[in-house]
Design a protein around this motif. Structure first.
Motif, PDB file in Angstrom:
ATOM      1  N   GLY A   1      53.792  44.211  27.194  1.00 31.89           N
ATOM      2  CA  GLY A   1      53.226  44.856  28.366  1.00 31.89           C
ATOM      3  C   GLY A   1      51.715  44.799  28.387  1.00 31.89           C
ATOM      4  N   LEU A   2      51.127  45.223  29.483  1.00 35.93           N
ATOM      5  CA  LEU A   2      49.677  45.198  29.639  1.00 35.93           C
ATOM      6  C   LEU A   2      48.994  46.170  28.683  1.00 35.93           C
ATOM      7  CD1 LEU A   2      49.052  45.146  33.504  1.00 35.93           C
ATOM      8  CD2 LEU A   2      48.521  43.334  31.876  1.00 35.93           C
ATOM      9  N   HIS A   3      47.881  45.754  28.132  1.00 30.78           N
ATOM     10  CA  HIS A   3      46.997  46.643  27.389  1.00 30.78           C
ATOM     11  C   HIS A   3      46.189  47.458  28.390  1.00 30.78           C
ATOM     12  CE1 HIS A   3      43.537  47.839  24.885  1.00 30.78           C
ATOM     13  NE2 HIS A   3      44.331  47.658  23.845  1.00 30.78           N
ATOM     14  N   ASP A   4      45.814  48.684  27.996  1.00 33.53           N
ATOM     15  CA  ASP A   4      45.056  49.549  28.903  1.00 33.53           C
ATOM     16  C   ASP A   4      43.754  48.913  29.368  1.00 33.53           C
ATOM     17  OD1 ASP A   4      46.989  51.498  28.742  1.00 33.53           O
ATOM     18  OD2 ASP A   4      45.911  52.749  27.296  1.00 33.53           O
ATOM     19  N   ASP A   5      43.149  48.075  28.512  1.00 37.14           N
ATOM     20  CA  ASP A   5      41.871  47.448  28.858  1.00 37.14           C
ATOM     21  C   ASP A   5      42.029  46.179  29.695  1.00 37.14           C
ATOM     22  OD1 ASP A   5      40.592  49.396  27.383  1.00 37.14           O
ATOM     23  OD2 ASP A   5      40.395  48.160  25.577  1.00 37.14           O
TER      24      ASP A   5
ATOM     25  N   PRO B   1      50.386  47.028  42.223  1.00 32.33           N
ATOM     26  CA  PRO B   1      49.408  47.990  41.689  1.00 32.33           C
ATOM     27  C   PRO B   1      48.305  47.331  40.864  1.00 32.33           C
ATOM     28  CG  PRO B   1      51.629  48.835  41.428  1.00 32.33           C
ATOM     29  CD  PRO B   1      51.773  47.404  41.864  1.00 32.33           C
ATOM     30  N   LEU B   2      48.650  46.320  40.068  1.00 30.97           N
ATOM     31  CA  LEU B   2      47.631  45.611  39.299  1.00 30.97           C
ATOM     32  C   LEU B   2      46.664  44.892  40.227  1.00 30.97           C
ATOM     33  CD1 LEU B   2      46.421  44.570  36.638  1.00 30.97           C
ATOM     34  CD2 LEU B   2      48.101  42.693  36.709  1.00 30.97           C
ATOM     35  N   SER B   3      47.192  44.222  41.248  1.00 33.38           N
ATOM     36  CA  SER B   3      46.332  43.523  42.203  1.00 33.38           C
ATOM     37  C   SER B   3      45.367  44.485  42.881  1.00 33.38           C
ATOM     38  CB  SER B   3      47.197  42.818  43.254  1.00 33.38           C
ATOM     39  OG  SER B   3      46.405  42.236  44.266  1.00 33.38           O
ATOM     40  N   GLU B   4      45.865  45.640  43.308  1.00 31.35           N
ATOM     41  CA  GLU B   4      45.017  46.612  43.997  1.00 31.35           C
ATOM     42  C   GLU B   4      43.997  47.237  43.054  1.00 31.35           C
ATOM     43  OE1 GLU B   4      47.983  49.144  45.720  1.00 31.35           O
ATOM     44  OE2 GLU B   4      48.164  47.898  47.523  1.00 31.35           O
ATOM     45  N   ASN B   5      44.300  47.242  41.750  1.00 34.40           N
ATOM     46  CA  ASN B   5      43.363  47.748  40.750  1.00 34.40           C
ATOM     47  C   ASN B   5      42.237  46.747  40.504  1.00 34.40           C
ATOM     48  OD1 ASN B   5      42.030  48.612  38.420  1.00 34.40           O
ATOM     49  ND2 ASN B   5      43.893  49.179  37.341  1.00 34.40           N
ATOM     50  N   ILE B   6      42.585  45.496  40.288  1.00 34.12           N
ATOM     51  CA  ILE B   6      41.592  44.507  39.882  1.00 34.12           C
ATOM     52  C   ILE B   6      40.816  43.921  41.054  1.00 34.12           C
ATOM     53  CG2 ILE B   6      42.909  43.899  37.814  1.00 34.12           C
ATOM     54  CD1 ILE B   6      43.779  41.325  39.259  1.00 34.12           C
ATOM     55  N   ALA B   7      41.408  43.965  42.256  1.00 32.92           N
ATOM     56  CA  ALA B   7      40.757  43.318  43.413  1.00 32.92           C
ATOM     57  C   ALA B   7      41.129  44.061  44.692  1.00 32.92           C
ATOM     58  CB  ALA B   7      41.176  41.858  43.501  1.00 32.92           C
TER      59      ALA B   7
ATOM     60  N   LYS C   1      39.499  42.075  36.052  1.00 35.30           N
ATOM     61  CA  LYS C   1      38.588  42.349  37.166  1.00 35.30           C
ATOM     62  C   LYS C   1      37.210  41.755  36.891  1.00 35.30           C
ATOM     63  CE  LYS C   1      36.829  46.135  40.037  1.00 35.30           C
ATOM     64  NZ  LYS C   1      36.934  47.588  40.318  1.00 35.30           N
ATOM     65  N   ASP C   2      36.701  41.931  35.671  1.00 33.51           N
ATOM     66  CA  ASP C   2      35.386  41.373  35.318  1.00 33.51           C
ATOM     67  C   ASP C   2      35.417  39.851  35.386  1.00 33.51           C
ATOM     68  OD1 ASP C   2      34.461  43.936  34.945  1.00 33.51           O
ATOM     69  OD2 ASP C   2      34.542  43.859  32.754  1.00 33.51           O
ATOM     70  N   TRP C   3      36.523  39.256  34.930  1.00 39.84           N
ATOM     71  CA  TRP C   3      36.660  37.798  34.974  1.00 39.84           C
ATOM     72  C   TRP C   3      36.656  37.307  36.420  1.00 39.84           C
ATOM     73  CZ3 TRP C   3      40.574  34.813  37.133  1.00 39.84           C
ATOM     74  CH2 TRP C   3      40.591  33.443  36.780  1.00 39.84           C
ATOM     75  N   LEU C   4      37.393  37.965  37.290  1.00 35.32           N
ATOM     76  CA  LEU C   4      37.421  37.584  38.700  1.00 35.32           C
ATOM     77  C   LEU C   4      36.028  37.605  39.314  1.00 35.32           C
ATOM     78  CD1 LEU C   4      40.540  39.344  40.300  1.00 35.32           C
ATOM     79  CD2 LEU C   4      40.021  36.904  40.363  1.00 35.32           C
ATOM     80  N   GLN C   5      35.289  38.659  39.041  1.00 39.62           N
ATOM     81  CA  GLN C   5      33.960  38.791  39.634  1.00 39.62           C
ATOM     82  C   GLN C   5      32.988  37.770  39.050  1.00 39.62           C
ATOM     83  OE1 GLN C   5      33.099  42.979  39.074  1.00 39.62           O
ATOM     84  NE2 GLN C   5      34.139  43.537  40.959  1.00 39.62           N
ATOM     85  N   ALA C   6      33.191  37.386  37.795  1.00 40.81           N
ATOM     86  CA  ALA C   6      32.301  36.401  37.170  1.00 40.81           C
ATOM     87  C   ALA C   6      32.605  34.975  37.629  1.00 40.81           C
ATOM     88  CB  ALA C   6      32.425  36.487  35.650  1.00 40.81           C
ATOM     89  N   LYS C   7      33.886  34.672  37.842  1.00 39.26           N
ATOM     90  CA  LYS C   7      34.286  33.294  38.147  1.00 39.26           C
ATOM     91  C   LYS C   7      34.366  32.988  39.640  1.00 39.26           C
ATOM     92  CE  LYS C   7      34.708  32.326  33.814  1.00 39.26           C
ATOM     93  NZ  LYS C   7      33.732  31.418  33.144  1.00 39.26           N
ATOM     94  N   PHE C   8      34.493  34.039  40.455  1.00 41.15           N
ATOM     95  CA  PHE C   8      34.611  33.836  41.895  1.00 41.15           C
ATOM     96  C   PHE C   8      33.565  34.714  42.571  1.00 41.15           C
ATOM     97  CE2 PHE C   8      38.632  32.752  40.011  1.00 41.15           C
ATOM     98  CZ  PHE C   8      38.982  31.581  40.661  1.00 41.15           C
ATOM     99  N   LEU C   9      32.315  34.227  42.533  1.00 46.49           N
ATOM    100  CA  LEU C   9      31.160  35.026  42.882  1.00 46.49           C
ATOM    101  C   LEU C   9      30.885  35.098  44.383  1.00 46.49           C
ATOM    102  CD1 LEU C   9      28.671  33.821  40.113  1.00 46.49           C
ATOM    103  CD2 LEU C   9      29.930  35.977  40.177  1.00 46.49           C
ATOM    104  N   LEU C  10      31.510  34.249  45.187  1.00 44.61           N
ATOM    105  CA  LEU C  10      31.112  34.187  46.595  1.00 44.61           C
ATOM    106  C   LEU C  10      31.379  35.490  47.338  1.00 44.61           C
ATOM    107  CD1 LEU C  10      32.269  30.584  47.580  1.00 44.61           C
ATOM    108  CD2 LEU C  10      29.970  31.386  47.052  1.00 44.61           C
ATOM    109  N   VAL C  11      32.470  36.135  46.994  1.00 44.59           N
ATOM    110  CA  VAL C  11      32.800  37.398  47.638  1.00 44.59           C
ATOM    111  C   VAL C  11      33.138  38.411  46.571  1.00 44.59           C
ATOM    112  CG1 VAL C  11      34.359  38.587  49.248  1.00 44.59           C
ATOM    113  CG2 VAL C  11      33.726  36.209  49.659  1.00 44.59           C
ATOM    114  N   ALA C  12      32.409  39.508  46.515  1.00 42.67           N
ATOM    115  CA  ALA C  12      32.645  40.533  45.517  1.00 42.67           C
ATOM    116  C   ALA C  12      33.883  41.347  45.902  1.00 42.67           C
ATOM    117  CB  ALA C  12      31.454  41.456  45.380  1.00 42.67           C
ATOM    118  N   ASP C  13      34.650  41.761  44.900  1.00 38.84           N
ATOM    119  CA  ASP C  13      35.810  42.611  45.150  1.00 38.84           C
ATOM    120  C   ASP C  13      35.407  44.081  45.083  1.00 38.84           C
ATOM    121  OD1 ASP C  13      38.009  40.709  45.427  1.00 38.84           O
ATOM    122  OD2 ASP C  13      37.509  40.149  43.375  1.00 38.84           O
TER     123      ASP C  13
END
Length: 211
Positions: free
Chosen positions: A189-193, A37-43, A199-211
């Protein structure tokens, strides 16, 4: 459910995506379904491979054993990490992973993911470490040369001390990793934020393909 080199895994997400896939590594007493579920949320458009730890633990599985006093069993951690590195090499060779993955580990899985960075960083594209501990507190990591790493810690986490995240961050920065650390007002456990931050980190650091 699939199996490779003794590890069971499931995969999902966008099978045709050119983005670096996520390799999901659950916490103690967990299983391969926990982080989906986390993976499908963030990417949502990124492929994932979700591993089941090879060690039976509690009501589920873990990636390595702890001692009776809950301290890390470094011998088993190193052995299990070696096995995981063999799995990664085989997965890349056979096409189970079409490119180097971004490790996404929680707790026991985050410690193991950090241990992969210590043993074989050339097999990965980056790492997301949620509530990690250092797998080698008294040793230097190898050169990581700008490897992107996200660390998430909980300010109220009773299983970690404030020094744990400081040590993990300092060790990775010392060897050249590009580290982003967040200490959040949460427990283990995970914080709500946290999903949004990842997700923002992924998009900033791995820019070649947007999620």
């Amino acid at each position: 459910m699939h199996q490779l080199n003794g590890f069971r895994y499931v995969d999902g997400g966008n099978q045709t995506s050119a983005a670096a896939p996520l390799l999901l590594m659950h916490g103690s007493s967990g299983n391969e379904n926990d982080l989906i579920p986390l993976s499908e949320n963030i990417a949502p458009n990124r492929r994932y491979v979700s591993l089941r730890g090879a060690v039976e633990w509690g009501t589920g599985y873990a990636f390595f054993k702890r001692n009776d006093d809950r301290s890390l069993d470094y011998v088993d951690l190193n052995c299990q990490t070696f096995r995981l590195c063999e799995f990664l090499a085989s997965a890349l060779e056979t096409g189970v992973l079409k490119s180097k993955p971004i490790l996404l580990g929680f707790s026991n899985g985050a410690i193991t993911a950090a241990s992969i960075l210590f043993q074989a960083p050339f097999l990965v594209a980056g790492a997301i470490l949620i509530r990690p501990l250092s797998p080698a507190p008294d040793r230097d990591f190898p050169e990581l040369a700008g490897l992107p790493v996200f660390i998430g810690a909980g300010e109220k986490d009773t299983r970690r001390s404030p020094d744990d995240v400081k040590l993990m961050t300092a060790q990775l920065e010392k060897c050249g990793a590009d580290v982003t650390t967040h200490v959040l007002l949460s427990g283990h456990g995970l914080h709500d934020d946290e999903p949004k931050l990842i997700k923002d980190w992924l998009q900033a650091k791995f820019l070649l393909v947007a999620d």
